[in-house]
Design a protein around this motif. Structure first.
Motif, PDB file in Angstrom:
ATOM      1  N   SER A 171       8.635  -5.007  10.960  1.00  0.00           N
ATOM      2  CA  SER A 171      10.118  -5.178  10.642  1.00  0.00           C
ATOM      3  C   SER A 171      10.354  -3.671  10.124  1.00  0.00           C
ATOM      4  O   SER A 171      11.563  -3.218  10.356  1.00  0.00           O
ATOM      5  CB  SER A 171      10.491  -6.060   9.559  1.00  0.00           C
ATOM      6  N   SER A 172       9.480  -2.897   9.663  1.00  0.00           N
ATOM      7  CA  SER A 172       9.377  -1.370   9.320  1.00  0.00           C
ATOM      8  C   SER A 172       9.375  -0.517  10.170  1.00  0.00           C
ATOM      9  O   SER A 172      10.109   0.590  10.122  1.00  0.00           O
ATOM     10  CB  SER A 172       8.607  -1.369   8.268  1.00  0.00           C
ATOM     11  N   VAL A 173       8.692  -0.719  11.228  1.00  0.00           N
ATOM     12  CA  VAL A 173       8.654   0.257  12.360  1.00  0.00           C
ATOM     13  C   VAL A 173       9.945   0.424  13.126  1.00  0.00           C
ATOM     14  O   VAL A 173      10.492  -0.454  13.699  1.00  0.00           O
ATOM     15  CB  VAL A 173       7.543   0.060  13.406  1.00  0.00           C
ATOM     16  N   GLN A 174      10.446   1.864  13.113  1.00  0.00           N
ATOM     17  CA  GLN A 174      11.418   2.407  14.049  1.00  0.00           C
ATOM     18  C   GLN A 174      10.671   2.934  14.994  1.00  0.00           C
ATOM     19  O   GLN A 174      10.169   3.865  14.884  1.00  0.00           O
ATOM     20  CB  GLN A 174      12.218   3.155  13.252  1.00  0.00           C
ATOM     21  N   GLY A 175      11.087   2.806  16.412  1.00  0.00           N
ATOM     22  CA  GLY A 175      10.699   3.204  17.360  1.00  0.00           C
ATOM     23  C   GLY A 175      10.141   2.263  18.365  1.00  0.00           C
ATOM     24  O   GLY A 175      10.300   0.972  18.354  1.00  0.00           O
ATOM     25  N   PRO A 176       9.750   2.565  19.654  1.00  0.00           N
ATOM     26  CA  PRO A 176       9.590   1.964  21.019  1.00  0.00           C
ATOM     27  C   PRO A 176       8.230   1.318  20.599  1.00  0.00           C
ATOM     28  O   PRO A 176       7.086   2.207  20.195  1.00  0.00           O
ATOM     29  CB  PRO A 176       9.670   2.639  21.921  1.00  0.00           C
ATOM     30  N   TRP A 177       7.774   0.075  21.026  1.00  0.00           N
ATOM     31  CA  TRP A 177       6.562  -0.303  20.878  1.00  0.00           C
ATOM     32  C   TRP A 177       6.104  -1.755  21.558  1.00  0.00           C
ATOM     33  O   TRP A 177       7.090  -2.655  21.903  1.00  0.00           O
ATOM     34  CB  TRP A 177       6.053  -0.618  19.288  1.00  0.00           C
ATOM     35  N   SER A 178       5.026  -2.015  22.051  1.00  0.00           N
ATOM     36  CA  SER A 178       4.225  -3.088  22.583  1.00  0.00           C
ATOM     37  C   SER A 178       2.812  -3.048  21.960  1.00  0.00           C
ATOM     38  O   SER A 178       2.349  -2.032  21.837  1.00  0.00           O
ATOM     39  CB  SER A 178       4.588  -3.281  24.167  1.00  0.00           C
ATOM     40  N   PHE A 179       2.225  -4.033  21.610  1.00  0.00           N
ATOM     41  CA  PHE A 179       1.070  -4.152  21.076  1.00  0.00           C
ATOM     42  C   PHE A 179       0.368  -5.613  21.327  1.00  0.00           C
ATOM     43  O   PHE A 179       1.062  -6.517  21.647  1.00  0.00           O
ATOM     44  CB  PHE A 179       1.136  -3.961  19.311  1.00  0.00           C
ATOM     45  N   MET A 180      -1.194  -5.554  20.968  1.00  0.00           N
ATOM     46  CA  MET A 180      -1.928  -6.813  21.077  1.00  0.00           C
ATOM     47  C   MET A 180      -2.858  -6.598  19.798  1.00  0.00           C
ATOM     48  O   MET A 180      -3.488  -5.315  19.823  1.00  0.00           O
ATOM     49  CB  MET A 180      -2.617  -6.852  22.318  1.00  0.00           C
ATOM     50  N   TYR A 181      -3.007  -7.406  18.862  1.00  0.00           N
ATOM     51  CA  TYR A 181      -3.837  -7.187  17.678  1.00  0.00           C
ATOM     52  C   TYR A 181      -4.704  -8.597  17.619  1.00  0.00           C
ATOM     53  O   TYR A 181      -4.066  -9.632  17.378  1.00  0.00           O
ATOM     54  CB  TYR A 181      -2.977  -7.169  16.837  1.00  0.00           C
ATOM     55  N   TYR A 182      -5.837  -8.446  17.750  1.00  0.00           N
ATOM     56  CA  TYR A 182      -6.801  -9.616  17.549  1.00  0.00           C
ATOM     57  C   TYR A 182      -7.409  -9.462  16.158  1.00  0.00           C
ATOM     58  O   TYR A 182      -7.828  -8.475  15.615  1.00  0.00           O
ATOM     59  CB  TYR A 182      -7.993  -9.521  18.388  1.00  0.00           C
ATOM     60  N   GLN A 183      -6.864 -10.785  15.292  1.00  0.00           N
ATOM     61  CA  GLN A 183      -7.281 -10.743  13.848  1.00  0.00           C
ATOM     62  C   GLN A 183      -8.329 -11.867  13.805  1.00  0.00           C
ATOM     63  O   GLN A 183      -8.397 -12.982  13.883  1.00  0.00           O
ATOM     64  CB  GLN A 183      -6.126 -11.498  13.341  1.00  0.00           C
ATOM     65  N   ALA A 184      -9.728 -11.075  13.529  1.00  0.00           N
ATOM     66  CA  ALA A 184     -10.923 -11.638  13.711  1.00  0.00           C
ATOM     67  C   ALA A 184     -11.080 -12.977  12.810  1.00  0.00           C
ATOM     68  O   ALA A 184     -11.531 -14.099  13.199  1.00  0.00           O
ATOM     69  CB  ALA A 184     -12.113 -10.924  13.665  1.00  0.00           C
ATOM     70  N   SER A 185     -10.655 -12.854  11.544  1.00  0.00           N
ATOM     71  CA  SER A 185     -10.890 -13.728  10.467  1.00  0.00           C
ATOM     72  C   SER A 185      -9.946 -15.023  10.930  1.00  0.00           C
ATOM     73  O   SER A 185     -10.490 -15.921  10.247  1.00  0.00           O
ATOM     74  CB  SER A 185     -10.312 -13.393   9.300  1.00  0.00           C
TER      75      SER A 185
ATOM     76  N   ARG B 194       6.816  -6.955  21.874  1.00  0.00           N
ATOM     77  CA  ARG B 194       7.572  -5.842  22.077  1.00  0.00           C
ATOM     78  C   ARG B 194       8.671  -5.511  21.085  1.00  0.00           C
ATOM     79  O   ARG B 194       9.029  -6.483  20.357  1.00  0.00           O
ATOM     80  CB  ARG B 194       8.182  -5.994  23.291  1.00  0.00           C
ATOM     81  N   ASP B 195       9.003  -4.359  21.051  1.00  0.00           N
ATOM     82  CA  ASP B 195      10.106  -3.915  19.883  1.00  0.00           C
ATOM     83  C   ASP B 195      11.415  -4.810  20.186  1.00  0.00           C
ATOM     84  O   ASP B 195      11.652  -5.421  21.232  1.00  0.00           O
ATOM     85  CB  ASP B 195      10.261  -2.462  19.825  1.00  0.00           C
ATOM     86  N   TYR B 196      12.328  -4.617  19.236  1.00  0.00           N
ATOM     87  CA  TYR B 196      13.658  -5.193  19.204  1.00  0.00           C
ATOM     88  C   TYR B 196      14.390  -4.984  20.515  1.00  0.00           C
ATOM     89  O   TYR B 196      15.003  -6.007  21.065  1.00  0.00           O
ATOM     90  CB  TYR B 196      14.381  -4.936  18.065  1.00  0.00           C
ATOM     91  N   PHE B 197      14.190  -3.798  21.063  1.00  0.00           N
ATOM     92  CA  PHE B 197      14.997  -3.820  22.301  1.00  0.00           C
ATOM     93  C   PHE B 197      14.210  -4.015  23.344  1.00  0.00           C
ATOM     94  O   PHE B 197      14.876  -4.031  24.635  1.00  0.00           O
ATOM     95  CB  PHE B 197      15.643  -2.318  22.442  1.00  0.00           C
ATOM     96  N   GLY B 198      12.940  -3.959  23.257  1.00  0.00           N
ATOM     97  CA  GLY B 198      11.908  -3.873  24.628  1.00  0.00           C
ATOM     98  C   GLY B 198      11.920  -2.691  25.328  1.00  0.00           C
ATOM     99  O   GLY B 198      11.853  -2.674  26.578  1.00  0.00           O
ATOM    100  N   ARG B 199      11.873  -1.453  24.620  1.00  0.00           N
ATOM    101  CA  ARG B 199      11.555  -0.181  25.179  1.00  0.00           C
ATOM    102  C   ARG B 199      10.193   0.164  25.674  1.00  0.00           C
ATOM    103  O   ARG B 199      10.091   1.136  26.645  1.00  0.00           O
ATOM    104  CB  ARG B 199      12.026   0.819  24.222  1.00  0.00           C
ATOM    105  N   ARG B 200       9.155  -0.778  25.526  1.00  0.00           N
ATOM    106  CA  ARG B 200       8.044  -0.615  26.104  1.00  0.00           C
ATOM    107  C   ARG B 200       7.924  -1.985  26.962  1.00  0.00           C
ATOM    108  O   ARG B 200       7.817  -3.094  26.650  1.00  0.00           O
ATOM    109  CB  ARG B 200       6.895  -0.450  25.175  1.00  0.00           C
TER     110      ARG B 200
END
Length: 637
Positions: free
Chosen positions: A116-130, A138-144
């Protein structure tokens, strides 16, 4: 900019590499040419395995190979830029910063607060092992761009990727919705042999109280586009993302202020009339607020960029030898002109700026003129001559002859170049003339462009996709000391004006809507524009531009710019009671005039597919919304 991909298989009987096609790997590498590596995580006891593939285009800080993995077996893939909201030092890499923050998160709320804090374009994948969880989105606008593909065979697999594979498949790719971010409990899915997606939606938070309003499409809308064997669940109400922009101001002024000057200005579209509006203190204040917030947005996008090599060699290189780091998709229209002027404000004076101007060979140059084409050719030449007449004081030489590539955007682009040279004659402005023949268009569409446009499939997607691909490639000619010489843009960052029309009523459909339904209908239409910009434009254009190992950046979709424009009533942003060339994007035209631009401030909106002359280049009977037969082979292979 990166090419990122994750393949999840819930069948240990199959090698996960079987789902990772070689052509997909090649497409990802084109996006991230500086560093590539892969990582496989296997949980044999839980019957799932994950392949992570990261391909990096180096833009900030030290080169950081992806995927990233820590000592706790967490894995991170990031295709984004942190421009604000989270501190990233000038020599730091935002991928490392984001991974550090993520691995410090203790629960779902922490992760949601971070994104919620990040400003800018992004898409991501995060594997949380625990927790055996895979987070992605993707970000709010879908810029990536981010696509997904599901396989319900015996192997049961899911693939997430920046781009689709070239090879055919019974399982179609779809764009991941921007309704929020998603989580998959891999342990639970492996146990039940079924796939459930959990959605954490975007919501508005009003400042005066804790009331929140759910945004974007609901579960029903997303579910209907998913295969029937995929389950979708909403997170608990307390777990949500806070929208990075303020809600759209939907107030309608009691007094229709847009009409008070209509009669006076209705017959005259001129720079002088814009200057008269600027005499109003209230208007001038808003104009300067827009200039300030847009200038800051451009600054973030042109300075968050590694310039180490040029900085070290600056003392030794001549001006002509220096390379451009930033390019602008440039038609000479109001959006690209304003971006160019503000870019000039912030990058070093000795650094050139590339202005990428694309033109497609006219039909009359590819075939003999038949009698049936006479009227159409005359119409095209009249439009070009009218365009040249508008700029006769700025671009006299182009009025002497019409070449095969003298399309409207080439003429306005050359005129715009002269305006920029008058504003800053010390800057090296590389006006790159990118000329595309029908033969090359067909060849590059088949080899590269079709699968990048996919899963979009209309004539409009084909036209814009092809135009943006050739423009962002940056291969053309520049005029150097009077001679036209081959040139290839070295810029890794490509600025585009997407978002201006959607927020400031720049399209012709907005004027039609205003005439039919008034301000209330126009506001509703503009509200819809931003909500669908991810699926209509941004994913496609990110895939297209990224194919050249370049990054698309969108100043008009900066969160602060959108929040400022959303805060204004519609009557302050656009005045469609005024004629074309003034009324649409009214506030933007005033800002351009205040910054010293002249003739370009009153250019009517002209869509890229018409200005570049790609529209109807091959089939004059097509409509923009028709399914494009030239793109169908990708989905059907």
């Amino acid at each position: 900019m990166c090419g990122i991909c994750c393949v999840i298989s819930f069948s240990i009987q199959h090698t996960i590499g079987d789902f990772f096609k070689e052509d997909l790997l090649c497409s990802l590498r084109r996006r991230g040419p500086n560093c590539s590596q892969q990582l496989i995580k296997t949980e044999s006891d839980l019957s799932y395995q994950c392949l992570f593939s990261g391909h990096v285009l180096h833009l900030r800080g030290l080169t950081t190979p992806q995927p990233l993995e820590d000592t706790n077996n967490n894995v991170f893939l990031w295709n984004g830029e942190v421009f604000n909201g989270i501190h990233v030092g000038t020599t730091e890499n935002d991928t490392k910063i984001m991974f550090h923050h993520l691995t410090s998160c203790n629960n779902e709320s922490d992760i949601l607060s971070l994104f919620s804090s990040v400003q800018g374009p992004w898409s991501f994948m995060y594997y949380q092992a625990s927790t055996h969880s895979l987070w992605f989105g993707r970000d709010y606008f879908g810029r990536r761009s981010l696509l997904w593909q599901f396989n319900n065979g015996l192997e049961k697999a899911l693939c997430l990727s920046s781009v689709s594979a070239l090879s055919g498949s019974d399982n179609q790719w779809q764009e991941v919705p921007v309704s929020g971010i998603f989580r998959i409990d891999l342990k639970a899915c492996a146990a039940t042999k079924s796939l459930t997606l959990i959605l954490y939606p975007w919501k508005y938070r009003f400042q005066e109280n804790a009331t929140e309003e759910t945004l974007k499409d609901g579960l029903d809308q997303i579910s209907k586009d998913l295969p029937t064997y995929i389950s979708l669940a909403m997170s608990e109400p307390k777990f949500c993302l806070v929208a990075p922009v303020t809600p759209l101001n939907r107030t309608i002024p009691e007094i229709k202020t847009e009409c008070h000057c209509t009669n006076f200005y209705s017959d005259s579209v001129s720079v002088e009339n814009l200057q008269r509006f600027l005499a109003e203190d209230h208007k001038k204040k808003l104009v300067h607020q827009l200039i300030d917030v847009l200038s800051e947005a451009v600054k973030r996008r042109v300075l968050c960029l590694f310039r180490g090599t040029d900085q070290l060699k600056r003392e030794n290189h001549s001006v002509s030898a220096r390379k451009a780091h930033v390019a602008v998709l440039f038609s000479g229209g109001i959006d690209s002109m304003l971006i160019a002027v503000l870019t000039d404000r912030h990058i070093p004076l000795e650094e050139p700026i590339d202005l990428l101007n694309v033109a497609f060979m006219s039909k009359e140059c590819t075939k003999s003129k038949g009698a049936s084409k006479k009227h159409e050719n005359q119409k095209n030449q009249l439009e070009l001559l009218a365009c040249q007449e508008h700029f006769k004081e700025l671009d006299i030489e182009t009025s002497n002859s019409l070449s095969c590539f003298s399309v409207p955007d080439r003429i306005t682009g050359r005129a715009g170049l002269k305006e920029l040279e008058m504003i800053n004659p010390s800057r090296t402005w590389n006006f790159v003339e990118i000329n595309v023949t029908l033969e090359e268009l067909k060849r590059m569409r088949q080899q590269h462009i079709s699968h990048l446009v996919y899963p979009l499939d209309t004539v409009l997607d084909d036209s814009i996709g092809c135009a943006v691909w050739f423009a962002s490639r940056g291969e053309g000619f520049i005029t150097n000391q009077g001679d036209l010489k081959p040139y290839k843009s070295s810029a890794k960052v490509v600025l585009t004006g997407i978002g201006a029309d959607e927020q400031l009523a720049g399209y012709s459909r907005h004027r039609v809507c205003f005439k039919k339904y008034g301000l209330e209908g126009l506001i509703k239409e503009l509200g819809m524009e931003l909500s669908r910009i991810s699926s209509r434009n941004l994913g496609r254009d990110d895939r297209i531009i990224g194919d050249h190992g370049k990054e698309a950046r969108f100043p008009f979709l900066d969160e602060d710019v959108v929040s400022f424009l959303n805060s204004l009533p519609i009557s302050e942003k656009a005045n469609l009671a005024l004629p074309r060339g003034i009324g649409e994007k009214f506030l933007l035209r005033l800002a351009a005039k205040e910054l010293g631009l002249t003739a370009s401030t009153v250019l009517p909106k002209r869509a890229m597919q018409f200005g570049s002359r790609i529209a109807k280049m091959e089939n004059s009977h097509e409509k923009a919304s028709d399914k494009c037969s030239r793109l169908q082979s990708v989905a059907g292979d």
